[in-house]
Every structure is written in C-alpha cells, then in structure tokens.
Design an enzyme around this catalytic site. Structure first.
Site, PDB file in Angstrom:
ATOM      1  N   HIS A 136      50.772  37.281   9.847  1.00 48.67           N
ATOM      2  CA  HIS A 136      50.358  36.090   9.121  1.00 48.67           C
ATOM      3  C   HIS A 136      50.838  36.074   7.675  1.00 48.67           C
ATOM      4  O   HIS A 136      50.394  35.255   6.871  1.00 48.67           O
ATOM      5  CB  HIS A 136      48.830  35.948   9.148  1.00 48.67           C
ATOM      6  CG  HIS A 136      48.357  34.527   9.173  1.00 48.67           C
ATOM      7  ND1 HIS A 136      48.009  33.831   8.049  1.00 48.67           N
ATOM      8  CD2 HIS A 136      48.205  33.644  10.192  1.00 48.67           C
ATOM      9  CE1 HIS A 136      47.627  32.605   8.357  1.00 48.67           C
ATOM     10  NE2 HIS A 136      47.728  32.469   9.663  1.00 48.67           N
ATOM     11  N   GLU A 169      32.670  26.601  -0.865  1.00 45.56           N
ATOM     12  CA  GLU A 169      34.102  26.352  -1.011  1.00 45.56           C
ATOM     13  C   GLU A 169      34.304  24.906  -1.437  1.00 45.56           C
ATOM     14  O   GLU A 169      33.337  24.167  -1.632  1.00 45.56           O
ATOM     15  CB  GLU A 169      34.864  26.641   0.292  1.00 45.56           C
ATOM     16  CG  GLU A 169      35.026  28.113   0.603  1.00 45.56           C
ATOM     17  CD  GLU A 169      36.114  28.385   1.631  1.00 45.56           C
ATOM     18  OE1 GLU A 169      36.883  27.449   1.963  1.00 45.56           O
ATOM     19  OE2 GLU A 169      36.210  29.533   2.112  1.00 45.56           O
ATOM     20  N   ASP A 206      38.799  32.821   5.645  1.00 44.37           N
ATOM     21  CA  ASP A 206      38.568  31.571   6.384  1.00 44.37           C
ATOM     22  C   ASP A 206      39.111  31.672   7.805  1.00 44.37           C
ATOM     23  O   ASP A 206      38.487  31.213   8.755  1.00 44.37           O
ATOM     24  CB  ASP A 206      39.224  30.398   5.663  1.00 44.37           C
ATOM     25  CG  ASP A 206      38.466  29.993   4.412  1.00 44.37           C
ATOM     26  OD1 ASP A 206      37.244  30.230   4.353  1.00 44.37           O
ATOM     27  OD2 ASP A 206      39.078  29.442   3.489  1.00 44.37           O
TER      28      ASP A 206
END
Length: 519
Positions: free
Chosen positions: A90, A266, A153
């Site tokens: 990632h 957030e 997240d």
C-alpha cells in the site's frame, strides 16, 4: 553462492537462467520459505500508488525471522544487493521496492504470532509484523472481546508497515498513533541480527524502528496495547461553511478529557456542489438521507467542511447514548439541519474504508494510480493552508477524500523517528485521489509537487507524512535537527544501507564498510 549472485546481478544473459536457479538458491540459503523470480512475480514490482514499477531480482516469501535474517546477511556479503520489506503493497511512491534487489513478502509470515497476553492488569496482543490490521481486529474482538486502541482508517495494511510510519486515524488524538501503542518489537536489523527491543531493552533500536521508514530493521513481531472493545458506535457527520468554526470545534473536541468528548474525531473538505465524488453526495452516512443544500448560506464559498465523530458504547449503555451525544453536539457550531448519523457495530465502523474501497473498485478506477499526498501542518499555518490549497488550488476537489483533522503532539513520543511540526496542535491533511490511467496522473503528481513547493516557499511549518523525497537536502530539511540522530541510527543498525532502498534516503556504498551520506 555469493559469486553466483554477483554474476546474475551484473550479467544480463543470466536472466534466462533465473527460474532454473531459484530452487538451488533457496537450498543454499536454507530457507524454510520460498523464492520467486523477480521477472515472473509482478507482486514485488508495483504498489498501490501505481506511479513506479521496478523489478527486483527475487521475491522472498519467508517463513519467519530466521529466513529474513539469512536474506539480509546474504545481501551484506555482496557489493550492491538491497532488501525491501513489502507488507500489503500500500505504499504510494515505490517505498517497498528494491530495483535489482530482494523484496521480502511479509504477508507470508502473518500467522506466525497471535498471543493474547494479560500482564499486570493490562492486556496486549503479540502479532506478526506481516499480519493485517483487519485480521487483528476481527480475531481480537471475536475471541477475547478486546481490540487495539489506535487504528488507521484503512485496515488492509500490515502491522509492520504502519508501525514503520506512524499509523494515524481518528483515535490518535486520545491514544496517540499506533507507534505510541506498542510496547515490544522483534526486529531483523540491517546486520541480519534478530533482536527483541522495547522502551527498556535495546531502546535505541525500538524507538528508531518506530516511524523509521524501514531504515533500521524489519518488524517481525509487535506487542500491541489493547482495551475492551465496545459493542456499538454512533457515527455522526456535521457540516460547516466556515473553516474557522470547523477547526474551533474540532480542536475543542480533541482537547477534552477522556469521557468528556467523542471517541473518534476526523474531518474532511468537500465541494459546495452536487459532484458525486467531491460534493454534497459524499457527506450523508445513510443512503436514504440526502444532503439538503438549502441549509447552506448563499454567502458560503465553493468549499465546505465536514466534522466526523463517533461515540462508542456497550449495548447496555444504549438508553444513555442520546443524552451523552446530544450534550456534546449541543456545544458545536455546525450548520443546523446538516447532521447525518447511524449506529453500527464497532467492527463495521472500523472496517468502513475497506467497504468503501470495495465499492470504488466495483464502480470506478480503484485499480488505477493513486497519487496521494499526506502532510502534517502546524495549527499556526492551517488557516493559510486552507485559503491557498483547499480554496484555490483544490477548489474543484481531487476525485477522492480530502481529509483534515487535528492531532496532539503530546500523544506522540519524540524518541521515535517520526518528525512533526512544532506546537501542541497540528493537523493531518490527506489528499486521497482516485484517478484512471492517463495524462491526468502526471498533472496530479505535478499539483502535489506544487503544493509542497508552496509550503516550502512561504515557510509553512509542515512535514510530509509517508514522506518521499529525491535529494539528500530535502531529507535533511524534513528531519531538521533530528537528521543527525537518524543518520547515527542508520550507521548503528544498517551500516551498509541494505534496507528499504525505495525510500531513497541512503544508498549502498560500494566499499561495503560504511553508508553513503551523499547522493
């Protein structure tokens, strides 16, 4: 064996022989895992960012720390081989790649460790560095009713991968990043040494590896702090037309004592229009609830702000949840009528981005390039950043989420390798672009560069998160007065600069004696 590797690294004709020699190399190294030809395996030549593609010599699928140690020691006996640990791929800018080197697929080690540990009244979980956080979540909650305190997240990331950067989400204001929630590591250093480290044992390695961008060691095991997992989450979004009111409320929430605020805070920026990816439709949590723009003042600008919060509770607490949540919301200055909320299970809430990713892949350019940009921006400069970047450069959106929310420096440990802006409050900004292949990708990469160059030019107090620079000068500026410490740690734990070449911080020195500090 070493002479043979030297030949295949430098001899183009040897490439045709690699497949035949993979098994002999594996036997020579006495690996319990497996090896694949770098030309055959596309896994190790690409990442989520989709901006770079380089071929390694071999992809190693180790069985554990011993295999990784053997691979690193092998590289140390050559003049130029490097080693990169790859989690779930990632990274954005090729950080987990090793051109002509050895890439270690950490996912092959994911099941090596999983042990629940009650210690002195607290609870911990020992997990593999190659384990995915989503698996840690589901196994911890289903088996023990406990869960880690701090998350990212997106949870299809490896434990070792996020700990090598920081690991940030909406819980970090309370518990700090994931690097502040680990008490012990097992690491394979750049010397090939398998070392257990903690705050009191081999502490310089422990703090160096945390946020160390893979430069000092490969994390093979981590001991993570746990807390009792809640049953449910009330997930809420409220909207603001003014940036100052949005930041005022966000900062208020993250500075309250535990039990006097939400459990997750957030926020994100969105466009004041009906664009499905960048505008009003991106806000509602309930598909049956549409965004009503008539609540927005006609004097509002082209950019709006959404504060996203969550309140954890046990099933037995349900009668009191409304009172607690309404009491907190009553102290905020969001636009009346623009509130969206749902109640979901704790695991469903934490896996929300994984589900969103599946939808993107099904309906859009999920497998295309992802020229993302992540920054930490000081509170003192965030209004200027909003005015120039969000309201001007990005007023039409980025084709994906534009996150922004405050964090507290006191929740981070300065002994780790992570560098932050000055001041107690700073903001994370994440521009998460989803775009198809094509010329637009180069334009977006150029726009990212323009944003960073503007930050430098006007003297903003900022740091790249998940940094990627091309020059020694840029890395020195990034680390500031921590640069000398970073170099000293490299000299101590990876003196030949074998590890994580894709970060482009250090390069192997042909002498095999010291690392090169110059490019």
């Amino acid at each position: 064996m070493i002479a043979y590797l030297g030949r295949i690294v430098h001899d183009n004709d040897a490439e045709s022989k690699l497949d035949d020699d993979v098994s002999s190399i594996s036997k020579s190294l006495d690996l319990q895992g497996s090896i694949e030809n770098g030309d055959v395996s596309s896994l190790a030549s690409k990442d989520f960012g989709g901006l770079y593609s380089v071929k390694p010599l071999f992809l190693i699928k180790p069985s554990g720390a011993e295999d990784i140690s053997r691979v690193v020691k092998l590289a140390s006996r050559t003049s130029n081989l490097t080693v990169a640990a790859r989690g779930n791929g990632h990274s954005i800018n090729g950080q987990a790649m090793a051109e002509g080197g050895l890439v270690i697929d950490m996912r092959s080690t994911e099941k090596n460790h999983f042990e629940f540990l009650p210690i002195n009244g607290s609870h911990y979980i020992d997990v593999s560095g190659g384990a995915l956080w989503e698996d840690v979540l589901t196994r911890c909650v289903s088996r023990y009713g406990y869960a880690p305190r701090s998350w990212t997240d997106y949870l299809s990331l490896t434990v070792g991968g996020t700990l090598s950067n920081a690991g940030v989400s909406g819980q970090a204001f309370r518990y700090g990043p994931q690097t502040s929630n680990v008490t012990e590591l097992e690491v394979v250093t750049g010397k090939g040494e398998i070392t257990v480290c903690s705050e009191t044992l081999n502490s310089e390695l422990f703090f160096g590896v945390l946020g160390g961008l893979g430069q000092f060691g490969v994390i093979t095991r981590a001991r993570i702090k746990l807390q009792q997992a809640p049953d449910m989450v009330r997930w809420i979004r409220v909207v603001y037309s003014e940036f100052e009111e949005f930041t005022r409320d966000a900062e208020f929430l993250v500075t309250q004592k535990e039990g006097e605020s939400f459990d997750y805070v957030e926020g994100f920026v969105f466009c004041n229009n009906d664009d499905p990816f960048n505008g009003w439709p991106s806000v509602p949590l309930d598909s049956g609830h549409e965004f009503n723009p008539t609540h927005i003042s006609q004097t509002a600008g082209s950019i709006l702000y959404c504060l996203e919060v969550a309140f954890h509770y046990r099933n037995s607490d349900h009668p009191t949840v409304d009172t607690a949540v309404n009491g907190l919301l009553g102290r905020l200055r969001f636009v009346e009528g623009l509130k969206s909320q749902v109640d979901v299970s704790y695991t469903k809430f934490l896996l929300r981005v994984n589900r969103a990713e599946e939808q993107v892949k099904a309906n859009g350019p999920g497998d295309g390039p992802h020229p993302w940009l992540n920054l930490f921006v000081s509170k003192s400069d965030v209004v200027n950043f909003d005015r120039t970047v969000f309201k001007t450069m990005l007023k039409d959106g980025v084709g994906g989420p534009m996150l922004i929310y405050p964090l507290l420096r006191s929740k981070w440990d300065d002994r780790t390798s992570v560098v932050l802006p000055e001041g107690e409050i700073f903001y994370i900004v994440a521009l998460l672009r989803f775009v198809p292949n094509g010329p637009s990708v180069e334009k977006l990469v150029a726009q990212n560069r323009e944003i960073v160059n503007w930050c430098i030019k006007v003297g903003l107090d900022f740091k790249l998160y998940l940094p990627h620079y091309q020059s020694k000068g840029d890395w020195e500026r990034h680390f500031g007065n921590r640069w000398s410490r970073f170099v000293e740690r490299k000299a101590s734990f990876d003196p030949m600069a074998i590890l994580a070449p894709g970060q482009n911080i250090f390069r192997r020195d042909p002498s095999n004696i010291i690392i090169s500090r110059e490019f």
